[in-house]
Design a protein around this motif. Structure first.
Motif: not given
Length: 236
Positions: A2-8, A24-29, A176-188
């Motif tokens: 979902m997010l890829y950051v390099e040498g920022l 760093f990087d973040l996976k989807e969800g 609430t945020l934990g539930r939304i992240a799980r239900e929507r595949g939201l990366t946080v």
């Protein structure tokens, strides 16, 4: 990814370079906490990731889309939502008017609020016609989070979401945020000092040190058990 950051590399005209090669990087969800002592560059990183600060060097990709050098609205259209430290709601606007701003600049979204908007944090439905500046601190934080969610982000950036809020509301926000992240595949990605909040919501921890992401990472379960880790990165 979902997010890829390099040498920022980024900073402020008056303060020079703050971020010095962040990668760093973040996976989807995935829900990840970013921890570190004051002055290490956490808020600067969040502002760079949402396009509020120009990049001096490096790469940001969200969902495969390169965002380096793009204007701020392109970061939002790429699916990045941001809840800043201090909330930054519009005090003289109503709750509903503040929420409508979450879809601003996104032509693909409807001009009316989705039906579920007031189901996520019900108190906002009860106060929808009330001026936002008259809400409690916890209610204002819920409003700021919901305003970001109205924009239907794929990546949500939260800067100190528990700051100045009573524990019961903090717990409600975490659940609430934990539930939304799980239900929507939201990366946080969360910048936070409240370790209880981090343990309740995140699965992985990144540490920021002197404008970079430290090589040492941790699973959330290690946070309390490793005193050296806590002393080095949090000064506790």
């Amino acid at each position: 990814m979902m997010l890829y950051v390099e040498g920022l590399v980024a900073g402020y005209p008056s303060g020079g370079r703050i971020l010095d090669g962040v990668s760093f990087d973040l996976k989807e969800g995935e829900v990840v906490a970013l921890l570190g002592r004051n002055g290490m560059g956490k808020t600067t990183l969040m502002r760079a990731l949402c396009g509020q600060l120009p990049l001096q060097a490096g790469t940001i990709r969200c969902g495969g889309q390169s965002l380096g050098g793009q204007p701020t609205f392109q970061f939002a259209r790429a699916g990045i939502g941001y809840v800043p430290q201090g909330r930054e709601i519009f005090a003289n606007f109503t709750v509903e008017e503040n929420l409508m701003l979450g879809a601003l600049g996104k032509p693909s979204l409807p001009r009316s609020l989705p039906a579920e908007t007031f189901e996520i944090f019900p108190i906002l439905g009860e106060r929808r016609a009330q001026r936002a500046g008259t809400l409690s601190g916890g209610q204002q934080q819920q409003l700021a989070i919901m305003r970001a969610l109205v924009g239907q982000p794929r990546l949500l950036l939260l800067d100190e979401p528990s700051e100045g809020i009573q524990p019961s509301i903090v717990d409600e926000i975490a659940v609430t945020l934990g539930r939304i992240a799980r239900e929507r595949g939201l990366t946080v990605l969360i910048v936070e000092q409240n370790l209880d909040f981090v343990e309740q919501l995140a699965s992985r921890i990144l540490f920021m040190e002197n404008g970079r992401i430290a090589a040492r990472q941790a699973e959330v379960g290690e946070l309390r058990s490793d005193s050296d880790l806590i002393h080095r990165f949090l000064s506790i």
